[in-house]
Design a protein around this motif. Structure first.
Motif, PDB file in Angstrom:
ATOM      1  N   GLY A 181      47.735  31.925  40.957  1.00 30.13           N
ATOM      2  CA  GLY A 181      48.408  33.189  40.982  1.00 30.13           C
ATOM      3  C   GLY A 181      47.461  34.455  40.591  1.00 30.13           C
ATOM      4  O   GLY A 181      46.457  34.395  41.267  1.00 30.13           O
ATOM      5  N   ASP A 182      48.072  35.304  39.789  1.00 26.68           N
ATOM      6  CA  ASP A 182      47.208  36.321  39.530  1.00 26.68           C
ATOM      7  C   ASP A 182      46.196  36.230  38.467  1.00 26.68           C
ATOM      8  O   ASP A 182      45.003  37.118  38.672  1.00 26.68           O
ATOM      9  CB  ASP A 182      48.189  37.503  38.761  1.00 26.68           C
ATOM     10  CG  ASP A 182      49.189  38.136  39.389  1.00 26.68           C
ATOM     11  OD1 ASP A 182      49.074  37.892  40.845  1.00 26.68           O
ATOM     12  OD2 ASP A 182      50.350  38.195  38.963  1.00 26.68           O
ATOM     13  N   LYS A 183      46.134  35.180  38.100  1.00 24.31           N
ATOM     14  CA  LYS A 183      44.934  34.889  36.898  1.00 24.31           C
ATOM     15  C   LYS A 183      44.043  33.925  37.425  1.00 24.31           C
ATOM     16  O   LYS A 183      44.294  32.885  37.961  1.00 24.31           O
ATOM     17  CB  LYS A 183      45.748  34.093  35.806  1.00 24.31           C
ATOM     18  CG  LYS A 183      45.917  35.262  34.552  1.00 24.31           C
ATOM     19  CD  LYS A 183      46.317  34.646  33.255  1.00 24.31           C
ATOM     20  CE  LYS A 183      45.095  34.466  32.255  1.00 24.31           C
ATOM     21  NZ  LYS A 183      44.129  35.478  31.869  1.00 24.31           N
ATOM     22  N   TYR A 184      42.843  34.217  37.332  1.00 26.91           N
ATOM     23  CA  TYR A 184      41.724  33.580  37.796  1.00 26.91           C
ATOM     24  C   TYR A 184      41.541  32.249  36.960  1.00 26.91           C
ATOM     25  O   TYR A 184      41.676  32.446  35.764  1.00 26.91           O
ATOM     26  CB  TYR A 184      40.320  34.338  37.697  1.00 26.91           C
ATOM     27  CG  TYR A 184      39.030  33.793  38.034  1.00 26.91           C
ATOM     28  CD1 TYR A 184      38.596  33.882  39.409  1.00 26.91           C
ATOM     29  CD2 TYR A 184      38.091  33.247  37.029  1.00 26.91           C
ATOM     30  CE1 TYR A 184      37.473  33.391  39.692  1.00 26.91           C
ATOM     31  CE2 TYR A 184      36.974  32.919  37.626  1.00 26.91           C
ATOM     32  CZ  TYR A 184      36.503  32.644  38.999  1.00 26.91           C
ATOM     33  OH  TYR A 184      35.323  32.162  39.153  1.00 26.91           O
ATOM     34  N   SER A 185      41.174  31.293  37.584  1.00 22.57           N
ATOM     35  CA  SER A 185      40.861  29.888  36.715  1.00 22.57           C
ATOM     36  C   SER A 185      39.774  29.068  37.417  1.00 22.57           C
ATOM     37  O   SER A 185      39.051  29.497  38.382  1.00 22.57           O
ATOM     38  CB  SER A 185      42.203  28.848  36.618  1.00 22.57           C
ATOM     39  OG  SER A 185      42.091  28.472  37.891  1.00 22.57           O
ATOM     40  N   VAL A 186      39.237  28.035  36.619  1.00 20.93           N
ATOM     41  CA  VAL A 186      38.332  27.217  37.361  1.00 20.93           C
ATOM     42  C   VAL A 186      38.737  26.688  38.515  1.00 20.93           C
ATOM     43  O   VAL A 186      37.436  25.996  39.144  1.00 20.93           O
ATOM     44  CB  VAL A 186      37.848  26.073  36.011  1.00 20.93           C
ATOM     45  CG1 VAL A 186      36.891  26.760  34.878  1.00 20.93           C
ATOM     46  CG2 VAL A 186      38.981  25.496  35.675  1.00 20.93           C
ATOM     47  N   SER A 187      39.788  26.663  38.813  1.00 19.25           N
ATOM     48  CA  SER A 187      40.155  25.932  40.311  1.00 19.25           C
ATOM     49  C   SER A 187      39.545  27.088  41.373  1.00 19.25           C
ATOM     50  O   SER A 187      39.154  26.495  42.650  1.00 19.25           O
ATOM     51  CB  SER A 187      41.522  25.896  40.726  1.00 19.25           C
ATOM     52  OG  SER A 187      42.118  25.109  39.691  1.00 19.25           O
ATOM     53  N   ASP A 188      39.205  28.329  41.066  1.00 15.79           N
ATOM     54  CA  ASP A 188      38.618  29.410  42.000  1.00 15.79           C
ATOM     55  C   ASP A 188      37.279  28.856  42.491  1.00 15.79           C
ATOM     56  O   ASP A 188      36.922  29.067  43.520  1.00 15.79           O
ATOM     57  CB  ASP A 188      38.973  30.555  41.356  1.00 15.79           C
ATOM     58  CG  ASP A 188      40.398  30.836  41.538  1.00 15.79           C
ATOM     59  OD1 ASP A 188      41.111  31.131  42.533  1.00 15.79           O
ATOM     60  OD2 ASP A 188      40.988  31.178  40.308  1.00 15.79           O
ATOM     61  N   PRO A 189      36.449  29.014  41.494  1.00 15.27           N
ATOM     62  CA  PRO A 189      35.186  28.412  41.814  1.00 15.27           C
ATOM     63  C   PRO A 189      34.998  27.073  42.724  1.00 15.27           C
ATOM     64  O   PRO A 189      33.891  27.128  43.329  1.00 15.27           O
ATOM     65  CB  PRO A 189      34.236  28.307  40.567  1.00 15.27           C
ATOM     66  CG  PRO A 189      35.078  28.305  39.478  1.00 15.27           C
ATOM     67  CD  PRO A 189      36.376  29.248  39.878  1.00 15.27           C
ATOM     68  N   TYR A 190      35.855  26.135  42.135  1.00 13.49           N
ATOM     69  CA  TYR A 190      35.719  24.981  42.922  1.00 13.49           C
ATOM     70  C   TYR A 190      36.280  25.028  44.359  1.00 13.49           C
ATOM     71  O   TYR A 190      35.469  24.403  45.379  1.00 13.49           O
ATOM     72  CB  TYR A 190      36.805  23.771  41.986  1.00 13.49           C
ATOM     73  CG  TYR A 190      36.462  22.439  42.274  1.00 13.49           C
ATOM     74  CD1 TYR A 190      35.359  21.998  42.652  1.00 13.49           C
ATOM     75  CD2 TYR A 190      37.424  21.428  42.060  1.00 13.49           C
ATOM     76  CE1 TYR A 190      35.075  20.596  42.803  1.00 13.49           C
ATOM     77  CE2 TYR A 190      37.204  20.047  41.836  1.00 13.49           C
ATOM     78  CZ  TYR A 190      36.115  19.717  42.597  1.00 13.49           C
ATOM     79  OH  TYR A 190      35.734  18.293  42.791  1.00 13.49           O
ATOM     80  N   LEU A 191      37.343  25.816  44.461  1.00 21.46           N
ATOM     81  CA  LEU A 191      37.477  25.933  45.862  1.00 21.46           C
ATOM     82  C   LEU A 191      36.481  26.579  46.666  1.00 21.46           C
ATOM     83  O   LEU A 191      36.241  26.210  47.947  1.00 21.46           O
ATOM     84  CB  LEU A 191      38.957  26.791  46.116  1.00 21.46           C
ATOM     85  CG  LEU A 191      39.394  27.346  47.458  1.00 21.46           C
ATOM     86  CD1 LEU A 191      39.691  26.015  48.465  1.00 21.46           C
ATOM     87  CD2 LEU A 191      40.499  28.148  47.449  1.00 21.46           C
ATOM     88  N   TYR A 192      35.748  27.670  46.130  1.00 21.97           N
ATOM     89  CA  TYR A 192      34.826  28.602  46.426  1.00 21.97           C
ATOM     90  C   TYR A 192      33.620  27.493  47.062  1.00 21.97           C
ATOM     91  O   TYR A 192      33.028  27.579  48.228  1.00 21.97           O
ATOM     92  CB  TYR A 192      34.326  29.479  45.500  1.00 21.97           C
ATOM     93  CG  TYR A 192      32.884  30.092  46.166  1.00 21.97           C
ATOM     94  CD1 TYR A 192      32.885  30.931  47.104  1.00 21.97           C
ATOM     95  CD2 TYR A 192      31.814  29.934  45.444  1.00 21.97           C
ATOM     96  CE1 TYR A 192      31.824  31.570  47.714  1.00 21.97           C
ATOM     97  CE2 TYR A 192      30.463  30.347  45.998  1.00 21.97           C
ATOM     98  CZ  TYR A 192      30.515  31.280  47.201  1.00 21.97           C
ATOM     99  OH  TYR A 192      29.534  31.992  47.536  1.00 21.97           O
ATOM    100  N   VAL A 193      33.245  26.403  46.313  1.00 22.28           N
ATOM    101  CA  VAL A 193      32.364  25.545  47.018  1.00 22.28           C
ATOM    102  C   VAL A 193      32.598  24.967  48.106  1.00 22.28           C
ATOM    103  O   VAL A 193      31.813  24.988  48.926  1.00 22.28           O
ATOM    104  CB  VAL A 193      32.093  24.351  45.536  1.00 22.28           C
ATOM    105  CG1 VAL A 193      31.351  23.303  46.411  1.00 22.28           C
ATOM    106  CG2 VAL A 193      31.632  24.955  44.546  1.00 22.28           C
ATOM    107  N   PHE A 194      33.861  24.502  48.397  1.00 20.14           N
ATOM    108  CA  PHE A 194      34.141  23.773  49.584  1.00 20.14           C
ATOM    109  C   PHE A 194      34.309  24.681  50.555  1.00 20.14           C
ATOM    110  O   PHE A 194      34.215  24.284  51.901  1.00 20.14           O
ATOM    111  CB  PHE A 194      35.405  22.941  49.378  1.00 20.14           C
ATOM    112  CG  PHE A 194      35.222  21.781  48.254  1.00 20.14           C
ATOM    113  CD1 PHE A 194      34.040  20.910  48.540  1.00 20.14           C
ATOM    114  CD2 PHE A 194      35.826  21.653  47.195  1.00 20.14           C
ATOM    115  CE1 PHE A 194      33.720  19.763  47.497  1.00 20.14           C
ATOM    116  CE2 PHE A 194      35.510  20.644  46.307  1.00 20.14           C
ATOM    117  CZ  PHE A 194      34.535  19.786  46.316  1.00 20.14           C
ATOM    118  N   ALA A 195      34.647  25.923  50.424  1.00 18.09           N
ATOM    119  CA  ALA A 195      34.659  26.951  51.417  1.00 18.09           C
ATOM    120  C   ALA A 195      33.464  27.506  51.937  1.00 18.09           C
ATOM    121  O   ALA A 195      33.093  27.694  53.149  1.00 18.09           O
ATOM    122  CB  ALA A 195      35.598  28.184  50.765  1.00 18.09           C
TER     123      ALA A 195
END
Ligand SMILES: N[C@@H](CCC(=O)N[C@@H](CS)C(=O)NCC(=O)O)C(=O)O
Length: 215
Positions: free
Chosen positions: A159-173
């Protein structure tokens, strides 16, 4: 806090360890980053096996022992540095985040491994070639769930709040830039998320520390 001072992250550049590395920088943690030369098999050295008998990165040494598995490291970092607000405080929402992270670890990461490490799953050249050929199509199907999640215009995975899921998705992207994966063009929201990530100071710093360029 002594726990924070004791942290030591064992990583390899551009590996899945990039996610906890970014998270540590987002948290403003004091830590030591130790590079493991996985390209030359250092993960199988006696010294590293004593740290992580699974012969993989990442590992995180804390003053209470060593933790492994990316979703666990991400949860640990978020809980150890609550002021950084890298995970929901609400218990159920925290486990929703873990559900997403576990999907990346147990499904998407494994499909990438069919391209980069097919020798884990098969011996014959024909079987390895089959896996390499099929994996890009599987990846698009698996990432589509993530693409759909971003379709409401949200900035970050939850959602609007950044979390540790974001860098994890970034790795695979990021890994779409690696050989044999195919391209990211059918996943425009994930591509936009990747670009947004690369604007964050903690991501820029981590890329610099690992000797990586934005993709
Ligand atoms: N399930 C583990 C997977 C760790 C993993 O596969 N790490 C890779 C780098 S992305 C590795 O260490 N590869 C070295 C090898 O396979 O020898 C996790 O999520 O931490």
């Amino acid at each position: 806090m002594s726990e924070a001072r004791m942290l030591k992250l064992f990583y390899a550049p551009n590996a899945c360890s990039l996610a906890p590395h970014i998270a540590l920088n987002e948290a403003g943690a004091e830590y030591e980053a130790v590079k493991v030369d996985t390209a030359n098999g250092e993960q199988r050295s006696a010294a590293y096996l004593a740290i992580n008998p699974k012969a993989r990165v990442p590992s995180l040494a804390t003053d209470r022992g060593i933790l492994t598995e990316v979703p666990v490291l991400l949860g640990f970092i978020a809980r150890t540095f609550p002021k950084a607000e890298l995970a929901p405080v609400d218990g159920f929402e925290f486990f929703e985040m873990q559900s997403f992270n576990t999907y990346l670890a147990s499904t998407i990461h494994i499909t990438f491994a069919h391209i980069f490490r097919p020798e884990r799953y098969a011996d014959s050249d024909a079987a390895k070639a089959d896996m390499r050929a099929k994996a890009p199509k599987s990846l698009i199907e698996q990432f589509q769930l993530v693409e759909d999640r971003l379709s409401d215009g949200r900035e970050w995975v939850h959602g609007d709040k950044y979390s540790v899921s974001d860098p994890y998705l970034y790795v695979f992207a990021r890994w779409f830039a690696r050989d044999g994966v195919g391209d990211i063009t059918s996943l425009p929201r994930i591509a936009a998320h990747r670009a947004r990530m690369q604007e964050r100071p903690a991501v820029k710093l981590t890329l610099e520390q690992e000797g990586l360029a934005p993709v």
